[in-house]
Motif scaffolding. Structure first.
Motif, PDB file in Angstrom:
ATOM      1  N   THR A  95       0.862  -1.180   0.000  1.00  0.00           N
ATOM      2  CA  THR A  95       0.000   0.000   0.000  1.00  0.00           C
ATOM      3  C   THR A  95       0.894   1.224   0.000  1.00  0.00           C
ATOM      4  O   THR A  95       1.766   1.359   0.854  1.00  0.00           O
ATOM      5  CB  THR A  95      -0.911   0.014   1.241  1.00  0.00           C
ATOM      6  N   VAL A  96       0.674   2.111  -0.948  1.00  0.00           N
ATOM      7  CA  VAL A  96       1.514   3.304  -1.057  1.00  0.00           C
ATOM      8  C   VAL A  96       0.665   4.515  -0.691  1.00  0.00           C
ATOM      9  O   VAL A  96      -0.461   4.680  -1.163  1.00  0.00           O
ATOM     10  CB  VAL A  96       2.135   3.424  -2.463  1.00  0.00           C
ATOM     11  N   VAL A  97       1.212   5.341   0.202  1.00  0.00           N
ATOM     12  CA  VAL A  97       0.494   6.488   0.763  1.00  0.00           C
ATOM     13  C   VAL A  97       1.282   7.747   0.458  1.00  0.00           C
ATOM     14  O   VAL A  97       2.464   7.850   0.805  1.00  0.00           O
ATOM     15  CB  VAL A  97       0.317   6.340   2.289  1.00  0.00           C
ATOM     16  N   GLY A  98       0.642   8.712  -0.189  1.00  0.00           N
ATOM     17  CA  GLY A  98       1.314   9.962  -0.509  1.00  0.00           C
ATOM     18  C   GLY A  98       0.565  11.150   0.041  1.00  0.00           C
ATOM     19  O   GLY A  98      -0.657  11.258  -0.113  1.00  0.00           O
ATOM     20  N   HIS A  99       1.300  12.039   0.713  1.00  0.00           N
ATOM     21  CA  HIS A  99       0.718  13.261   1.263  1.00  0.00           C
ATOM     22  C   HIS A  99       1.146  14.457   0.418  1.00  0.00           C
ATOM     23  O   HIS A  99       2.317  14.568   0.032  1.00  0.00           O
ATOM     24  CB  HIS A  99       1.190  13.467   2.710  1.00  0.00           C
ATOM     25  N   SER A 100       0.211  15.341   0.114  1.00  0.00           N
ATOM     26  CA  SER A 100       0.502  16.583  -0.589  1.00  0.00           C
ATOM     27  C   SER A 100       1.210  16.294  -1.921  1.00  0.00           C
ATOM     28  O   SER A 100       0.719  15.495  -2.720  1.00  0.00           O
ATOM     29  CB  SER A 100       1.337  17.500   0.318  1.00  0.00           C
ATOM     30  N   LEU A 101       2.358  16.899  -2.175  1.00  0.00           N
ATOM     31  CA  LEU A 101       3.085  16.677  -3.417  1.00  0.00           C
ATOM     32  C   LEU A 101       3.407  15.203  -3.637  1.00  0.00           C
ATOM     33  O   LEU A 101       3.412  14.710  -4.776  1.00  0.00           O
ATOM     34  CB  LEU A 101       4.376  17.496  -3.417  1.00  0.00           C
ATOM     35  N   ALA A 102       3.683  14.468  -2.575  1.00  0.00           N
ATOM     36  CA  ALA A 102       4.008  13.047  -2.709  1.00  0.00           C
ATOM     37  C   ALA A 102       2.828  12.236  -3.210  1.00  0.00           C
ATOM     38  O   ALA A 102       2.997  11.083  -3.603  1.00  0.00           O
ATOM     39  CB  ALA A 102       4.505  12.486  -1.379  1.00  0.00           C
ATOM     40  N   GLY A 103       1.628  12.819  -3.221  1.00  0.00           N
ATOM     41  CA  GLY A 103       0.498  12.152  -3.843  1.00  0.00           C
ATOM     42  C   GLY A 103       0.750  11.905  -5.322  1.00  0.00           C
ATOM     43  O   GLY A 103       0.321  10.878  -5.875  1.00  0.00           O
ATOM     44  N   PHE A 104       1.434  12.854  -5.992  1.00  0.00           N
ATOM     45  CA  PHE A 104       1.809  12.634  -7.394  1.00  0.00           C
ATOM     46  C   PHE A 104       2.653  11.372  -7.524  1.00  0.00           C
ATOM     47  O   PHE A 104       2.444  10.549  -8.406  1.00  0.00           O
ATOM     48  CB  PHE A 104       2.622  13.823  -7.915  1.00  0.00           C
ATOM     49  N   HIS A 105       3.639  11.237  -6.635  1.00  0.00           N
ATOM     50  CA  HIS A 105       4.575  10.113  -6.714  1.00  0.00           C
ATOM     51  C   HIS A 105       3.869   8.792  -6.413  1.00  0.00           C
ATOM     52  O   HIS A 105       4.121   7.779  -7.087  1.00  0.00           O
ATOM     53  CB  HIS A 105       5.723  10.314  -5.729  1.00  0.00           C
ATOM     54  N   ALA A 106       3.005   8.799  -5.401  1.00  0.00           N
ATOM     55  CA  ALA A 106       2.307   7.572  -5.018  1.00  0.00           C
ATOM     56  C   ALA A 106       1.373   7.105  -6.129  1.00  0.00           C
ATOM     57  O   ALA A 106       1.327   5.909  -6.462  1.00  0.00           O
ATOM     58  CB  ALA A 106       1.528   7.794  -3.723  1.00  0.00           C
ATOM     59  N   GLU A 107       0.631   8.042  -6.710  1.00  0.00           N
ATOM     60  CA  GLU A 107      -0.270   7.666  -7.800  1.00  0.00           C
ATOM     61  C   GLU A 107       0.519   7.161  -9.001  1.00  0.00           C
ATOM     62  O   GLU A 107       0.122   6.177  -9.649  1.00  0.00           O
ATOM     63  CB  GLU A 107      -1.143   8.851  -8.207  1.00  0.00           C
ATOM     64  N   ALA A 108       1.642   7.803  -9.317  1.00  0.00           N
ATOM     65  CA  ALA A 108       2.470   7.352 -10.431  1.00  0.00           C
ATOM     66  C   ALA A 108       2.994   5.938 -10.182  1.00  0.00           C
ATOM     67  O   ALA A 108       3.032   5.111 -11.103  1.00  0.00           O
ATOM     68  CB  ALA A 108       3.626   8.320 -10.652  1.00  0.00           C
ATOM     69  N   PHE A 109       3.405   5.660  -8.952  1.00  0.00           N
ATOM     70  CA  PHE A 109       3.862   4.308  -8.622  1.00  0.00           C
ATOM     71  C   PHE A 109       2.751   3.297  -8.880  1.00  0.00           C
ATOM     72  O   PHE A 109       2.982   2.233  -9.470  1.00  0.00           O
ATOM     73  CB  PHE A 109       4.310   4.241  -7.165  1.00  0.00           C
ATOM     74  N   ALA A 110       1.535   3.619  -8.437  1.00  0.00           N
ATOM     75  CA  ALA A 110       0.417   2.691  -8.609  1.00  0.00           C
ATOM     76  C   ALA A 110       0.117   2.459 -10.082  1.00  0.00           C
ATOM     77  O   ALA A 110      -0.273   1.342 -10.470  1.00  0.00           O
ATOM     78  CB  ALA A 110      -0.818   3.225  -7.887  1.00  0.00           C
TER      79      ALA A 110
END
Length: 288
Positions: A95-110
């Protein structure tokens, strides 16, 4: 995984990583200029509920080494994959969790690594419906690096870094301002990270590529479907102000676009993991 705190080298950059607990893995990535300890309350809850919790500092953040190149959305997704490989977690989906800007990174990983993604949780994620860049990326990056060097040479991080960090955290929490919620991070950790020019240079560099990362993610949405179950958790301070309600609307639209479950964390500022850690943990545990 006997030592929770360590450094691992990913694509040539030593990354500071904290691994705790046992069970299905959860990767927590914080927003711009934040550090691993900002996830402390959430990490403790997840580890207690049978999860292996992985927190890491992106290059130039927390205790990690400086970035060797400007960040990209796909590059940060690749960094998460490389981190999992370095930790020996290349097998079961996470499970990948991204907050704020890291949401871009988490969604890209998924999207780029669907076979490695069990679920996606976006915590008050950055949203850019129509990202635009005014100046060329190279010019913005050069300006960010020059400003970072100047700020460091002037001694501003050592003089003002911890106070600026604490002020930003207070302003980003529910009830921010005088008498409101403050920064729970240990003072020695704040000094260790935010008195260094490295962290401020890292934040400036990452911020300079924000519109490019947003545009990259928007293009990726049209190319790679999101197959993992997802939750969008939006922070809301409970006010009737136009800005707060518009932000909720944008977060709800993001959830609709992703086919994700939408939840509101209330009362909460942008730092939902500090204001509503139990709700963040529940979102992780209940997705899917």
């Amino acid at each position: 995984m006997s030592r929770p705190d360590r450094f691992v080298r990913v694509e040539g950059v030593p990354l500071h990583v904290v691994v705790e607990g046992a069970g299905p893995a959860v990767v927590l990535s914080a927003g711009l200029a934040m550090a691993w300890f900002d996830w402390d309350p959430v990490a403790a809850l997840l580890a207690a509920r049978g999860r292996t919790v992985i927190r890491f500092d992106r290059p130039g953040h927390g205790l990690s080494a400086p970035a060797t190149e400007p960040p990209s959305t796909a590059g940060e997704a690749r960094r998460i994959a490389g981190l999992l490989d370095a930790l020996g977690l290349g097998g079961a989906p996470v499970t990948v969790v991204g907050h704020s800007l890291a949401g871009f990174h988490a969604e890209a990983f998924a999207r780029l690594h669907p076979e490695r993604t069990a679920a996606l949780v976006l915590v008050d994620s950055s949203v850019e419906e129509a990202p635009r860049t005014v100046l060329p990326a190279a010019l913005r990056t050069g300006a960010a690096r020059a400003l970072g060097r100047a700020v460091t040479a002037a001694g501003l991080p050592a003089a003002l870094g911890p106070a600026l960090r604490r002020g930003a955290v207070r302003a980003s929490r529910a009830g921010g301002g005088a008498g409101g919620a403050g920064d729970p991070a240990a003072r020695d950790l704040v000094r260790r990270c935010y008195r260094t020019g490295r962290v401020w240079r890292g934040a400036l560099l990452e911020n300079s590529r924000y519109p490019d990362m947003a545009a990259e993610l928007l293009a990726l949405r049209g190319e790679r479907p999101l197959t993992a179950p997802a939750t969008v958790l939006a922070g809301y301070d409970g006010s009737a102000g136009g800005a707060a309600l518009r932000w909720l609307g944008r977060q709800a639209a993001l959830a609709d676009a992703l086919g994700a479950r939408f939840e509101v964390a209330e009362p909460s500022g942008h730092l939902v993991m500090l204001d509503r850690p139990h709700q963040v943990a529940r979102a992780v545990l209940h997705t899917p």
